[in-house]
Design a protein around this motif. Sequence first.
Motif, PDB file in Angstrom:
ATOM      1  N   THR A 172       0.828  -1.207   0.000  1.00 45.69           N
ATOM      2  CA  THR A 172       0.000   0.000   0.000  1.00 45.69           C
ATOM      3  C   THR A 172       0.860   1.255   0.000  1.00 45.69           C
ATOM      4  O   THR A 172       0.600   2.211  -0.753  1.00 45.69           O
ATOM      5  N   LEU A 173       1.891   1.271   0.836  1.00 44.27           N
ATOM      6  CA  LEU A 173       2.786   2.424   0.893  1.00 44.27           C
ATOM      7  C   LEU A 173       3.475   2.662  -0.444  1.00 44.27           C
ATOM      8  O   LEU A 173       3.544   3.796  -0.929  1.00 44.27           O
ATOM      9  N   VAL A 174       4.004   1.614  -1.044  1.00 44.50           N
ATOM     10  CA  VAL A 174       4.707   1.761  -2.318  1.00 44.50           C
ATOM     11  C   VAL A 174       3.768   2.298  -3.394  1.00 44.50           C
ATOM     12  O   VAL A 174       4.141   3.176  -4.185  1.00 44.50           O
ATOM     13  N   ARG A 175       2.544   1.822  -3.423  1.00 43.43           N
ATOM     14  CA  ARG A 175       1.607   2.277  -4.454  1.00 43.43           C
ATOM     15  C   ARG A 175       1.302   3.769  -4.323  1.00 43.43           C
ATOM     16  O   ARG A 175       0.990   4.423  -5.326  1.00 43.43           O
ATOM     17  N   THR A 176       1.392   4.322  -3.125  1.00 45.28           N
ATOM     18  CA  THR A 176       1.116   5.752  -2.949  1.00 45.28           C
ATOM     19  C   THR A 176       2.195   6.627  -3.577  1.00 45.28           C
ATOM     20  O   THR A 176       1.947   7.822  -3.821  1.00 45.28           O
ATOM     21  N   VAL A 177       3.391   6.077  -3.817  1.00 46.34           N
ATOM     22  CA  VAL A 177       4.496   6.899  -4.346  1.00 46.34           C
ATOM     23  C   VAL A 177       5.078   6.318  -5.633  1.00 46.34           C
ATOM     24  O   VAL A 177       6.136   6.751  -6.091  1.00 46.34           O
ATOM     25  N   LEU A 178       4.408   5.358  -6.214  1.00 42.28           N
ATOM     26  CA  LEU A 178       4.976   4.604  -7.326  1.00 42.28           C
ATOM     27  C   LEU A 178       5.337   5.496  -8.513  1.00 42.28           C
ATOM     28  O   LEU A 178       6.290   5.198  -9.257  1.00 42.28           O
ATOM     29  N   ASP A 179       4.623   6.605  -8.684  1.00 40.98           N
ATOM     30  CA  ASP A 179       4.889   7.472  -9.824  1.00 40.98           C
ATOM     31  C   ASP A 179       6.084   8.397  -9.600  1.00 40.98           C
ATOM     32  O   ASP A 179       6.455   9.141 -10.512  1.00 40.98           O
ATOM     33  N   ARG A 180       6.705   8.345  -8.429  1.00 42.83           N
ATOM     34  CA  ARG A 180       7.853   9.237  -8.178  1.00 42.83           C
ATOM     35  C   ARG A 180       9.004   8.536  -7.462  1.00 42.83           C
ATOM     36  O   ARG A 180       9.747   9.163  -6.697  1.00 42.83           O
ATOM     37  N   ILE A 181       9.172   7.246  -7.735  1.00 41.32           N
ATOM     38  CA  ILE A 181      10.314   6.516  -7.174  1.00 41.32           C
ATOM     39  C   ILE A 181      11.041   5.740  -8.268  1.00 41.32           C
ATOM     40  O   ILE A 181      10.455   5.374  -9.288  1.00 41.32           O
ATOM     41  N   ASP A 182      12.327   5.516  -8.018  1.00 38.99           N
ATOM     42  CA  ASP A 182      13.166   4.722  -8.908  1.00 38.99           C
ATOM     43  C   ASP A 182      13.626   3.431  -8.246  1.00 38.99           C
ATOM     44  O   ASP A 182      14.272   2.601  -8.900  1.00 38.99           O
ATOM     45  N   ALA A 183      13.345   3.282  -6.948  1.00 34.30           N
ATOM     46  CA  ALA A 183      13.834   2.118  -6.218  1.00 34.30           C
ATOM     47  C   ALA A 183      12.994   1.896  -4.970  1.00 34.30           C
ATOM     48  O   ALA A 183      12.325   2.811  -4.482  1.00 34.30           O
ATOM     49  N   GLY A 222      38.635  -0.513  -7.582  1.00 32.77           N
ATOM     50  CA  GLY A 222      37.786  -0.450  -8.764  1.00 32.77           C
ATOM     51  C   GLY A 222      36.302  -0.408  -8.441  1.00 32.77           C
ATOM     52  O   GLY A 222      35.476  -0.921  -9.206  1.00 32.77           O
ATOM     53  N   LEU A 223      35.952   0.233  -7.317  1.00 28.82           N
ATOM     54  CA  LEU A 223      34.566   0.329  -6.888  1.00 28.82           C
ATOM     55  C   LEU A 223      34.043   1.749  -7.095  1.00 28.82           C
ATOM     56  O   LEU A 223      34.800   2.717  -6.988  1.00 28.82           O
ATOM     57  N   ASP A 224      32.746   1.874  -7.352  1.00 29.81           N
ATOM     58  CA  ASP A 224      32.170   3.174  -7.700  1.00 29.81           C
ATOM     59  C   ASP A 224      30.793   3.342  -7.053  1.00 29.81           C
ATOM     60  O   ASP A 224      29.806   2.785  -7.538  1.00 29.81           O
ATOM     61  N   PRO A 225      30.682   4.112  -5.954  1.00 31.36           N
ATOM     62  CA  PRO A 225      29.390   4.314  -5.288  1.00 31.36           C
ATOM     63  C   PRO A 225      28.333   4.957  -6.176  1.00 31.36           C
ATOM     64  O   PRO A 225      27.135   4.798  -5.917  1.00 31.36           O
ATOM     65  N   SER A 226      28.755   5.675  -7.215  1.00 32.59           N
ATOM     66  CA  SER A 226      27.772   6.324  -8.080  1.00 32.59           C
ATOM     67  C   SER A 226      26.956   5.309  -8.875  1.00 32.59           C
ATOM     68  O   SER A 226      25.936   5.676  -9.486  1.00 32.59           O
ATOM     69  N   GLN A 227      27.371   4.044  -8.879  1.00 29.08           N
ATOM     70  CA  GLN A 227      26.622   2.995  -9.563  1.00 29.08           C
ATOM     71  C   GLN A 227      25.460   2.464  -8.729  1.00 29.08           C
ATOM     72  O   GLN A 227      24.653   1.661  -9.214  1.00 29.08           O
ATOM     73  N   ALA A 228      25.365   2.888  -7.463  1.00 29.04           N
ATOM     74  CA  ALA A 228      24.309   2.386  -6.579  1.00 29.04           C
ATOM     75  C   ALA A 228      22.933   2.707  -7.147  1.00 29.04           C
ATOM     76  O   ALA A 228      22.690   3.804  -7.658  1.00 29.04           O
ATOM     77  N   ARG A 229      22.013   1.756  -7.009  1.00 27.52           N
ATOM     78  CA  ARG A 229      20.649   1.919  -7.515  1.00 27.52           C
ATOM     79  C   ARG A 229      19.632   2.056  -6.386  1.00 27.52           C
ATOM     80  O   ARG A 229      18.491   2.466  -6.623  1.00 27.52           O
ATOM     81  N   THR A 230      20.018   1.678  -5.161  1.00 24.04           N
ATOM     82  CA  THR A 230      19.090   1.676  -4.034  1.00 24.04           C
ATOM     83  C   THR A 230      19.803   2.152  -2.773  1.00 24.04           C
ATOM     84  O   THR A 230      21.012   2.361  -2.755  1.00 24.04           O
ATOM     85  N   MET A 231      19.024   2.340  -1.721  1.00 26.15           N
ATOM     86  CA  MET A 231      19.518   2.588  -0.360  1.00 26.15           C
ATOM     87  C   MET A 231      20.376   3.844  -0.264  1.00 26.15           C
ATOM     88  O   MET A 231      20.221   4.781  -1.037  1.00 26.15           O
ATOM     89  N   CYS A 232      21.286   3.868   0.707  1.00 25.56           N
ATOM     90  CA  CYS A 232      21.961   5.103   1.105  1.00 25.56           C
ATOM     91  C   CYS A 232      22.867   5.678   0.027  1.00 25.56           C
ATOM     92  O   CYS A 232      22.922   6.894  -0.165  1.00 25.56           O
ATOM     93  N   SER A 233      23.616   4.835  -0.666  1.00 24.49           N
ATOM     94  CA  SER A 233      24.554   5.350  -1.666  1.00 24.49           C
ATOM     95  C   SER A 233      23.851   5.880  -2.899  1.00 24.49           C
ATOM     96  O   SER A 233      24.425   6.665  -3.658  1.00 24.49           O
ATOM     97  N   ALA A 234      22.593   5.475  -3.126  1.00 22.47           N
ATOM     98  CA  ALA A 234      21.804   6.075  -4.201  1.00 22.47           C
ATOM     99  C   ALA A 234      21.203   7.405  -3.761  1.00 22.47           C
ATOM    100  O   ALA A 234      21.068   8.329  -4.571  1.00 22.47           O
ATOM    101  N   CYS A 235      20.865   7.509  -2.485  1.00 22.52           N
ATOM    102  CA  CYS A 235      20.293   8.754  -1.958  1.00 22.52           C
ATOM    103  C   CYS A 235      21.365   9.818  -1.770  1.00 22.52           C
ATOM    104  O   CYS A 235      21.200  10.959  -2.199  1.00 22.52           O
ATOM    105  N   THR A 236      22.449   9.468  -1.079  1.00 23.46           N
ATOM    106  CA  THR A 236      23.606  10.330  -0.772  1.00 23.46           C
ATOM    107  C   THR A 236      23.320  11.395   0.275  1.00 23.46           C
ATOM    108  O   THR A 236      24.193  12.209   0.580  1.00 23.46           O
ATOM    109  N   GLY A 237      22.117  11.433   0.850  1.00 26.28           N
ATOM    110  CA  GLY A 237      21.756  12.553   1.712  1.00 26.28           C
ATOM    111  C   GLY A 237      22.535  12.644   3.011  1.00 26.28           C
ATOM    112  O   GLY A 237      22.858  13.740   3.472  1.00 26.28           O
TER     113      GLY A 237
END
Length: 321
Positions: free
Chosen positions: A126-137, A297-312
């Motif tokens: 239910t929570l996810v459906r409320t924001v589905l149009d504005r999330i990437d992960a 050879g690691l790159d945090p900018s490749q993150a798709r989810t969680m903290c490293s995708a948010c960066t806040g």
Amino acid sequence: MHWRRLKAEILAHGGARPEGVPDRWRDRSTAGPGARGPGSYFFATDAGRVRVAVNPDSPLSLKVADDGTAVITGPDMQVKGWLEKVALHCPRQAYITLSEGCIFGCRYCAVPSGPGRYKTADDVETLVRTVLDRIDAISITSGVLGSVAADEARALVVVERVMQFGIPVGVSIYPTRETPRRLHDLGVAEVKFNVETATADLFAEMCPGLEYELIWEVLRESVALFGRNRVFSNVILGLGETDDEMAACIRRLTEMGVIPVIRPLTPAAGVAHLPRPGADRILHIADIQEEALAQAGLDPSQARTMCSACTGCDLVPGVDL
């Protein structure tokens, strides 16, 4: 002043004093650095994003116009940007905490004092459906309400349910040895298992009842399953470790293929007496982290989810320049 320095200063001051900011911009968290706190705002510029906690004692102020444009002002600082709308917990993600309590008593964490509610798969859908149009992960995290195994089982049911949405799912829970394989079998994109402290001695002091070496074992298995740039681990900066100890922990993680998420301490719960790490230290450790990531050879900018995708909440090498 470069964004990297500006962000480090904002993190070091623990946020800002909001002045006339409409409440609709405020996010209130049940987990993470702001758990049970007065809330926070997500401030962005063309250079990056920072989570600005509400801190009445900060020398920084946050002012916002009706259209969402904003400015942070303080000693030797004035940075213009805008506030971002939060989906669930952060912008562009449904970042959902399943349990609002925990049986463990990590000294730095305010979650154990929570009410002990648990979100079901129906609740989360239910929570996810409320924001589905504005999330990437979708990102899932949780405390432990019953046993580790029982809470893992509940989390797996939730994860299986949200896979229907066809967007990347990241998971961060306290694991059993089988957790990485089970999450991988469900199609999870990324995982985060947190070593929390730079040393084993600090872990024993800060996280009584948890298994330090188990986390390392699970991280190693996770890299084999999920691959490089898809496994993360939080390490809190400011619990009493030296810079050399933090550097050794960072390098141990990166040499395994794990991306460290270096989280400046938010003094709370049993460590409310400790000072926040200063901007210079945050920047110094970020430099060490950046070098270790490059060597591995690691790159945090490749993150798709969680903290490293948010960066806040963290200074992220390769993203915050």
